[in-house]
Design a protein around this motif. Structure first.
Motif, short mmCIF file in Angstrom:
data_model
loop_
_atom_site.label_atom_id
_atom_site.label_comp_id
_atom_site.label_asym_id
_atom_site.label_seq_id
_atom_site.Cartn_x
_atom_site.Cartn_y
_atom_site.Cartn_z
N UNK A 9 0.81 -1.21 0.00
CA UNK A 9 0.00 0.00 0.00
C UNK A 9 0.86 1.27 0.00
N UNK A 10 2.14 1.13 -0.35
CA UNK A 10 3.05 2.28 -0.37
C UNK A 10 2.61 3.44 -1.26
N UNK A 62 4.46 -0.26 -9.74
CA UNK A 62 3.10 -0.17 -9.20
C UNK A 62 2.18 -0.89 -10.17
N UNK A 63 1.64 -2.02 -9.72
CA UNK A 63 0.88 -2.87 -10.63
C UNK A 63 -0.61 -2.83 -10.31
N UNK A 96 -4.59 -2.63 -1.47
CA UNK A 96 -5.96 -2.11 -1.59
C UNK A 96 -6.50 -2.11 -3.02
N UNK A 97 -7.81 -2.07 -3.11
CA UNK A 97 -8.47 -1.96 -4.41
C UNK A 97 -9.17 -0.60 -4.50
N UNK A 144 -4.32 -2.72 -6.42
CA UNK A 144 -3.02 -2.08 -6.69
C UNK A 144 -1.96 -2.66 -5.76
N UNK A 145 -0.89 -3.17 -6.35
CA UNK A 145 0.24 -3.67 -5.56
C UNK A 145 1.44 -2.78 -5.86
N UNK A 146 1.84 -2.01 -4.86
CA UNK A 146 2.95 -1.09 -5.05
C UNK A 146 4.15 -1.53 -4.22
#
Ligand SMILES: Cc1ncc(COP(=O)(O)O)c(C=O)c1O
Length: 406
Positions: free
Chosen positions: A26-27, A333-334, A358-359, A380-382
């Motif tokens: 969540x960065x 960031x995907x 988070x979405x 989102x995966x950051x």
């Protein structure tokens, strides 16, 4: 020292929050904070401090903290510290400067915004244009590739364009547009370039003059620091602008742009965050901070690129996962969606397993809609400086389980 000097275990040791056990993806919403930053905040709050001045030690401490924080941000962004403005957030600074910059715009004038951007770099310009009767033109990115080519900006820039507002990196899909090429287009038309560097500054070494940006905003809480916003611009450019301000407050640059008393404790935390970033890769401590930042960001990029490749390879093996982060140049960031399943369900499923990804559309509402994802967006995966391979494996394991439940 070579980029391989990156020691993620040593870095993680400095983050008390990680001991709570979650894997943090969540960065991009806000990073975790190292102990040195927290200590700087606490020490400022528990030391004698007053308003900036030269008479008492408490006044001198406040003054020194401000000067040091401007110097730190100057090093991080490769700009003159005399053009560093602190504010509550990047959003607040953009609204503030949009009001100031648009005060001499009128009907017939134009401002360009991009659909790739966070709303913080759209709405302030749209509302400012509405107030003065100016026209808003939209630069569209390619939803298939996630790219915002300079030509897409060039297509909507005219000789009436006063300002082009664009992101240095999308907080939704990571795309990093070619800023120097966009700056050339804006400047050839006599327009200013306003860059939202909030997402980019956390991942890539920033050299504002090299990008061609006239204004750059960022937020320390995205790069291991406390919650505030920073604006960078050449002091000579700031001298030409006259924001609304109180009569007794300083009319000097950059103070003229800072409303009210500065949050000294957060400024001290910001300096500590920049110092922490400078030492991500252990370099020769006698080197100037900017030189250490250059080495450390090279190491950080290598670290994050490696983990991103690992994550993407794992995702590619998962059926039904669609990846929306596709641009050639982008941050780690995907954004992903799941065929027939809600990203919000995956978010909750992962959270129950201690994986925080988070979405949503993360205020990049226009971008999410342009991609066809509506207001719901995706998961989102950051990645962040403290992310390690175990975190990535936990995320992949969680997603595999999520998939197996369908
Ligand atoms: C790309 C981008 N721009 C702007 C913002 C807003 O920053 P702030 O919270 O400092 O206003 C964010 C926050 O998520 C962001 O990711």
């Amino acid at each position: 020292m070579a980029p391989s000097a990156y020691d993620v275990d040593r870095i993680r040791w400095h983050f008390p929050a990680l001991r709570e056990g979650a894997a943090h993806f969540d960065g991009p919403g806000g990073s975790q904070v190292p102990d040195t930053v927290a200590t700087a905040v606490v020490e400022t709050l528990t030391s004698a401090i007053s308003n900036r001045g030269t008479v008492t030690p408490a006044e001198r401490r406040a003054d020194r903290i401000v000067v040091e924080a401007r110097a730190a941000m100057g090093d991080l962004l490769a700009v003159d510290p005399g053009g560093i403005v602190f504010g509550r957030s990047a959003t607040e600074l953009t609204f503030h400067l949009a009001r100031t910059l648009s005060s001499d715009w009128g009907p017939g004038d134009e401002v360009v915004v991009s659909r790739l951007d966070h709303d913080a770099n759209i709405r302030p310009w749209v509302l400012a244009a509405e107030t003065v009767g100016a026209t808003v033109r939209w630069a569209d990115f390619d939803p298939a590739t996630g790219e915002l080519p300079p030509e897409a900006v060039g297509a909507v820039v005219t000789d009436r364009t006063r300002l082009v507002a664009v992101t240095a990196a999308s907080n939704l899909i990571g795309t990093r547009p070619d800023l120097p090429a966009i700056a050339e287009i804006a400047h050839a038309a006599g327009a200013l370039l306003w860059v939202d560097g909030v997402h980019a500054t956390a991942h890539v070494l920033t050299d504002v003059p090299a990008t061609g940006a006239d204004f750059w905003v960022c937020s320390p809480y995205k790069f291991l620091g406390p919650h505030l916003g920073v604006l960078a611009a050449a002091p000579e450019l700031l001298e030409t602008l006259h924001p609304a301000k109180l009569v007794p407050s300083s009319n000097a640059v950059p103070e003229r742009f800072e409303l009210g008393t500065l949050p000294y404790e957060l400024l001290a935390g910001t300096t500590a965050a920049v110092d922490f970033l400078a030492d991500l890769a252990l370099t020769d401590p006698s080197l100037p901070r900017r030189a250490r930042l250059v080495t450390s960001f090279a190491a950080l990029e290598e670290h994050e690129d490696g983990l991103r490749a690992h994550l993407q390879a794992g995702l590619a093996e998962l059926p039904g996962v669609r990846l929306w982060s596709r641009a050639v140049h982008r941050t780690p960031t995907l954004l992903m969606t799941f065929d027939g399943r809600d990203a919000a369900d995956a978010y909750r499923f992962l959270a129950e397993r201690g994986v925080n990804a988070p979405a949503g559309s993360f205020y990049a509402l226009e971008a999410s809609r342009w991609l066809g994802l509506g207001d719901a967006g995706g998961l989102r995966a950051g990645l962040a400086p403290y992310t390690d391979a175990d975190d990535v494996d936990r995320l992949l394991r969680g997603l595999r389980e999520f998939h197996s439940m369908c």
